[in-house]
Motif scaffolding. Structure first.
Motif, PDB file in Angstrom:
ATOM      1  N   GLN A 137    -115.062 -60.434 -37.671  1.00 53.51           N
ATOM      2  CA  GLN A 137    -115.495 -61.819 -37.843  1.00 53.51           C
ATOM      3  C   GLN A 137    -116.810 -61.909 -38.606  1.00 53.51           C
ATOM      4  O   GLN A 137    -117.031 -62.844 -39.381  1.00 53.51           O
ATOM      5  CB  GLN A 137    -115.641 -62.500 -36.479  1.00 53.51           C
ATOM      6  N   ALA A 138    -117.678 -60.930 -38.415  1.00 55.66           N
ATOM      7  CA  ALA A 138    -118.983 -60.968 -39.082  1.00 55.66           C
ATOM      8  C   ALA A 138    -118.858 -60.879 -40.604  1.00 55.66           C
ATOM      9  O   ALA A 138    -119.791 -61.240 -41.330  1.00 55.66           O
ATOM     10  CB  ALA A 138    -119.852 -59.830 -38.560  1.00 55.66           C
ATOM     11  N   ASP A 139    -117.700 -60.420 -41.107  1.00 54.13           N
ATOM     12  CA  ASP A 139    -117.517 -60.273 -42.554  1.00 54.13           C
ATOM     13  C   ASP A 139    -116.796 -61.444 -43.205  1.00 54.13           C
ATOM     14  O   ASP A 139    -116.646 -61.472 -44.426  1.00 54.13           O
ATOM     15  CB  ASP A 139    -116.727 -58.990 -42.849  1.00 54.13           C
ATOM     16  N   ILE A 140    -116.349 -62.420 -42.405  1.00 53.17           N
ATOM     17  CA  ILE A 140    -115.520 -63.489 -42.955  1.00 53.17           C
ATOM     18  C   ILE A 140    -116.253 -64.278 -44.037  1.00 53.17           C
ATOM     19  O   ILE A 140    -115.715 -64.535 -45.123  1.00 53.17           O
ATOM     20  CB  ILE A 140    -115.054 -64.453 -41.840  1.00 53.17           C
ATOM     21  N   ALA A 141    -117.506 -64.659 -43.755  1.00 55.48           N
ATOM     22  CA  ALA A 141    -118.229 -65.557 -44.660  1.00 55.48           C
ATOM     23  C   ALA A 141    -118.391 -64.974 -46.054  1.00 55.48           C
ATOM     24  O   ALA A 141    -118.362 -65.702 -47.048  1.00 55.48           O
ATOM     25  CB  ALA A 141    -119.588 -65.901 -44.062  1.00 55.48           C
ATOM     26  N   ARG A 142    -118.556 -63.679 -46.169  1.00 54.44           N
ATOM     27  CA  ARG A 142    -118.771 -63.108 -47.499  1.00 54.44           C
ATOM     28  C   ARG A 142    -117.480 -62.657 -48.170  1.00 54.44           C
ATOM     29  O   ARG A 142    -117.490 -62.251 -49.327  1.00 54.44           O
ATOM     30  CB  ARG A 142    -119.751 -61.933 -47.423  1.00 54.44           C
ATOM     31  N   LEU A 143    -116.348 -62.767 -47.441  1.00 49.16           N
ATOM     32  CA  LEU A 143    -115.066 -62.406 -48.034  1.00 49.16           C
ATOM     33  C   LEU A 143    -114.250 -63.629 -48.442  1.00 49.16           C
ATOM     34  O   LEU A 143    -113.526 -63.609 -49.435  1.00 49.16           O
ATOM     35  CB  LEU A 143    -114.243 -61.571 -47.054  1.00 49.16           C
ATOM     36  N   PHE A 144    -114.376 -64.691 -47.679  1.00 45.96           N
ATOM     37  CA  PHE A 144    -113.571 -65.872 -47.903  1.00 45.96           C
ATOM     38  C   PHE A 144    -114.463 -67.094 -48.095  1.00 45.96           C
ATOM     39  O   PHE A 144    -115.669 -67.056 -47.876  1.00 45.96           O
ATOM     40  CB  PHE A 144    -112.633 -66.122 -46.703  1.00 45.96           C
ATOM     41  N   ASP A 145    -113.785 -68.200 -48.453  1.00 47.08           N
ATOM     42  CA  ASP A 145    -114.460 -69.487 -48.546  1.00 47.08           C
ATOM     43  C   ASP A 145    -115.132 -69.796 -47.214  1.00 47.08           C
ATOM     44  O   ASP A 145    -114.582 -69.556 -46.140  1.00 47.08           O
ATOM     45  CB  ASP A 145    -113.430 -70.576 -48.880  1.00 47.08           C
ATOM     46  N   SER A 146    -116.324 -70.361 -47.270  1.00 49.45           N
ATOM     47  CA  SER A 146    -117.121 -70.596 -46.049  1.00 49.45           C
ATOM     48  C   SER A 146    -116.436 -71.529 -45.071  1.00 49.45           C
ATOM     49  O   SER A 146    -116.764 -71.552 -43.885  1.00 49.45           O
ATOM     50  CB  SER A 146    -118.502 -71.163 -46.416  1.00 49.45           C
ATOM     51  N   THR A 147    -115.443 -72.321 -45.526  1.00 47.42           N
ATOM     52  CA  THR A 147    -114.775 -73.258 -44.624  1.00 47.42           C
ATOM     53  C   THR A 147    -113.956 -72.554 -43.548  1.00 47.42           C
ATOM     54  O   THR A 147    -113.608 -73.164 -42.539  1.00 47.42           O
ATOM     55  CB  THR A 147    -113.847 -74.200 -45.406  1.00 47.42           C
ATOM     56  N   VAL A 148    -113.621 -71.285 -43.743  1.00 43.94           N
ATOM     57  CA  VAL A 148    -112.850 -70.579 -42.719  1.00 43.94           C
ATOM     58  C   VAL A 148    -113.737 -69.718 -41.830  1.00 43.94           C
ATOM     59  O   VAL A 148    -113.255 -68.994 -40.993  1.00 43.94           O
ATOM     60  CB  VAL A 148    -111.751 -69.686 -43.351  1.00 43.94           C
ATOM     61  N   SER A 149    -115.042 -69.787 -42.022  1.00 42.28           N
ATOM     62  CA  SER A 149    -115.953 -68.977 -41.224  1.00 42.28           C
ATOM     63  C   SER A 149    -116.254 -69.660 -39.900  1.00 42.28           C
ATOM     64  O   SER A 149    -116.609 -70.836 -39.869  1.00 42.28           O
ATOM     65  CB  SER A 149    -117.262 -68.751 -41.986  1.00 42.28           C
ATOM     66  N   PRO A 150    -116.077 -68.975 -38.768  1.00 45.59           N
ATOM     67  CA  PRO A 150    -116.408 -69.578 -37.482  1.00 45.59           C
ATOM     68  C   PRO A 150    -117.891 -69.890 -37.393  1.00 45.59           C
ATOM     69  O   PRO A 150    -118.729 -69.226 -38.002  1.00 45.59           O
ATOM     70  CB  PRO A 150    -115.991 -68.511 -36.466  1.00 45.59           C
ATOM     71  N   ALA A 151    -118.219 -70.943 -36.627  1.00 45.01           N
ATOM     72  CA  ALA A 151    -119.621 -71.372 -36.520  1.00 45.01           C
ATOM     73  C   ALA A 151    -120.497 -70.267 -35.946  1.00 45.01           C
ATOM     74  O   ALA A 151    -121.644 -70.096 -36.364  1.00 45.01           O
ATOM     75  CB  ALA A 151    -119.698 -72.621 -35.646  1.00 45.01           C
ATOM     76  N   ALA A 152    -119.965 -69.535 -34.973  1.00 40.63           N
ATOM     77  CA  ALA A 152    -120.742 -68.456 -34.358  1.00 40.63           C
ATOM     78  C   ALA A 152    -119.878 -67.203 -34.289  1.00 40.63           C
ATOM     79  O   ALA A 152    -119.279 -66.898 -33.250  1.00 40.63           O
ATOM     80  CB  ALA A 152    -121.216 -68.860 -32.960  1.00 40.63           C
ATOM     81  N   PRO A 153    -119.745 -66.490 -35.404  1.00 39.75           N
ATOM     82  CA  PRO A 153    -118.864 -65.317 -35.409  1.00 39.75           C
ATOM     83  C   PRO A 153    -119.325 -64.253 -34.422  1.00 39.75           C
ATOM     84  O   PRO A 153    -120.520 -64.027 -34.234  1.00 39.75           O
ATOM     85  CB  PRO A 153    -118.961 -64.812 -36.856  1.00 39.75           C
ATOM     86  N   LYS A 154    -118.342 -63.619 -33.782  1.00 40.61           N
ATOM     87  CA  LYS A 154    -118.648 -62.542 -32.846  1.00 40.61           C
ATOM     88  C   LYS A 154    -118.854 -61.252 -33.623  1.00 40.61           C
ATOM     89  O   LYS A 154    -118.014 -60.863 -34.425  1.00 40.61           O
ATOM     90  CB  LYS A 154    -117.509 -62.379 -31.839  1.00 40.61           C
ATOM     91  N   GLN A 155    -119.946 -60.600 -33.368  1.00 39.71           N
ATOM     92  CA  GLN A 155    -120.226 -59.360 -34.089  1.00 39.71           C
ATOM     93  C   GLN A 155    -119.194 -58.280 -33.783  1.00 39.71           C
ATOM     94  O   GLN A 155    -118.907 -57.442 -34.629  1.00 39.71           O
ATOM     95  CB  GLN A 155    -121.639 -58.863 -33.724  1.00 39.71           C
ATOM     96  N   GLN A 156    -118.608 -58.318 -32.593  1.00 35.42           N
ATOM     97  CA  GLN A 156    -117.614 -57.318 -32.214  1.00 35.42           C
ATOM     98  C   GLN A 156    -116.198 -57.876 -32.280  1.00 35.42           C
ATOM     99  O   GLN A 156    -115.248 -57.192 -31.935  1.00 35.42           O
ATOM    100  CB  GLN A 156    -117.895 -56.817 -30.790  1.00 35.42           C
ATOM    101  N   GLY A 157    -116.051 -59.140 -32.725  1.00 34.02           N
ATOM    102  CA  GLY A 157    -114.733 -59.766 -32.760  1.00 34.02           C
ATOM    103  C   GLY A 157    -114.019 -59.537 -34.086  1.00 34.02           C
ATOM    104  O   GLY A 157    -114.605 -59.095 -35.073  1.00 34.02           O
ATOM    105  N   TYR A 158    -112.735 -59.873 -34.097  1.00 32.08           N
ATOM    106  CA  TYR A 158    -111.906 -59.720 -35.289  1.00 32.08           C
ATOM    107  C   TYR A 158    -111.209 -61.035 -35.615  1.00 32.08           C
ATOM    108  O   TYR A 158    -111.029 -61.896 -34.736  1.00 32.08           O
ATOM    109  CB  TYR A 158    -110.864 -58.620 -35.097  1.00 32.08           C
TER     110      TYR A 158
END
Length: 343
Positions: A251-272
């Protein structure tokens, strides 16, 4: 023990535990199977699925928990009803037909307590069910693999079992004919009306053959539902990974891989996060951080090998319905239709 209750679930397993030499194989396993359903126990080798099948069959003693067939308790940790008293049919991995007996005698093997007239009538009925009426006098070695499987089914169904158990029933079948045989066998089982449980490690068998799938890992059922539900909405990272339900990334990598609209507000560092393949959009972009490595047609659409910078696993395999307007070596931008599934 209570008598059989036709209104009860065909099979009910509650908080079942099995251990070998102080090593737990099944832990607090529960499962309810409706009448007439075909249920798959699916999971990797060593997850406990075959042990669960043996426990249901009475071939494996249990430590705790309860097993009921049509409301009748057959095991509860204190007693274990013998297999022959459980009214089940069993199809083994190698079919286990008696080579010295004819097809008719194989089917009639479990009917020996009946009169000869009743036996012959039931054998004819089973041969008609599996559409092999002209094969009664043949021997197993004279049958194809598919015909042997049908006779194994006929033999298992002949005594009118309350439950049909199958251990890796398609493992010995050539992949080119397996799908057709799965469809045929499913039709025959549905026509008979019997409730069936089968064990496999192959996801495609669950998709084609089962009404419901219980995904097992480490002696427990991780998720239970229709094959479509388990594949489309996996309940955990482990289920998603085993089912190959899509592309997993931290989850911590979502914002830099995809459009920011799919990034969770508080990504879990250990989540997927799970990005289902058919919802990923790939477009050529000069400022893209990914590189399209290869494109391969797979019969349904296209498999794209995409290199992503900064991830432990550099390459993703992404399935799309249409050929993207880009080519190998291009920088690309990834976007997603909808929201990813978070774990």
């Amino acid at each position: 023990m209570p008598s059989s209750n036709p209104s009860a679930a065909a099979l009910s397993v509650s908080h079942l535990s099995v251990a070998f030499q102080q090593q737990t194989v099944l832990q607090d396993l529960s499962l309810s199977v409706g009448s007439g359903d075909i249920v798959c126990l699916l999971g990797p080798s060593g997850c406990g699925k075959t042990t669960a099948l043996k426990a249901i069959a009475g071939l494996q003693e249990t430590q705790t928990g309860q097993i009921q067939i049509l409301g009748k308790t057959v095991a509860d940790g204190r007693f274990n009803l013998p297999t022959q008293q459980r009214h089940i049919g069993f199809i083994f991995q190698d079919y286990a037909l008696f080579p010295h007996l004819s097809v008719a005698d194989n089917i009639g093997y479990g009917l020996r307590a009946q009169s000869k007239t009743a036996q012959q009538a039931r054998i004819r009925e089973m041969l008609a069910l599996v559409e092999l009426e002209d094969y009664a006098k043949r021997y197993p070695h004279e049958l194809s693999g598919g015909q042997q499987q049908r006779i194994a089914l006929a033999r298992a169904l002949a005594p009118n079992p309350e439950l049909l158990l199958m251990d890796e029933p398609f493992s010995n079948i050539d992949s080119q004919v397996k799908r057709r045989m799965m469809t045929e066998l499913r039709t025959l089982i549905k026509r008979s009306g019997v409730t069936a449980i089968f064990v496999t490690h192959a996801k495609d068998e669950a998709f084609v053959f089962a009404d419901k799938t219980a995904v097992m890992m480490n002696g427990q059922i991780q998720q239970y539902g229709t094959p479509a539900e388990v594949f489309s909405t996996p309940a955990s990272y482990e289920v998603a990974r085993f089912m190959e339900a899509g592309n997993l990334c931290p989850q911590a990598d979502i914002a830099r891989l995809f459009d920011s609209t799919v990034s969770p507000a508080a990504p879990k560092q250990q989540g997927y996060a799970l990005f289902q393949r058919h919802r990923i959009m790939v477009e050529a972009a000069d400022n893209g951080i990914a590189t399209l490595e290869s494109i391969q047609f797979n019969g349904r659409g296209y498999l794209l090998e995409v290199g992503l910078e900064g991830l432990p696993d550099n390459n993703w395999q992404i399935e799309v319905d249409q050929l993207p307007a880009c080519q190998s070596g291009d920088k690309v931008r990834l976007s997603y239709q909808g929201e990813p599934i978070l774990f």
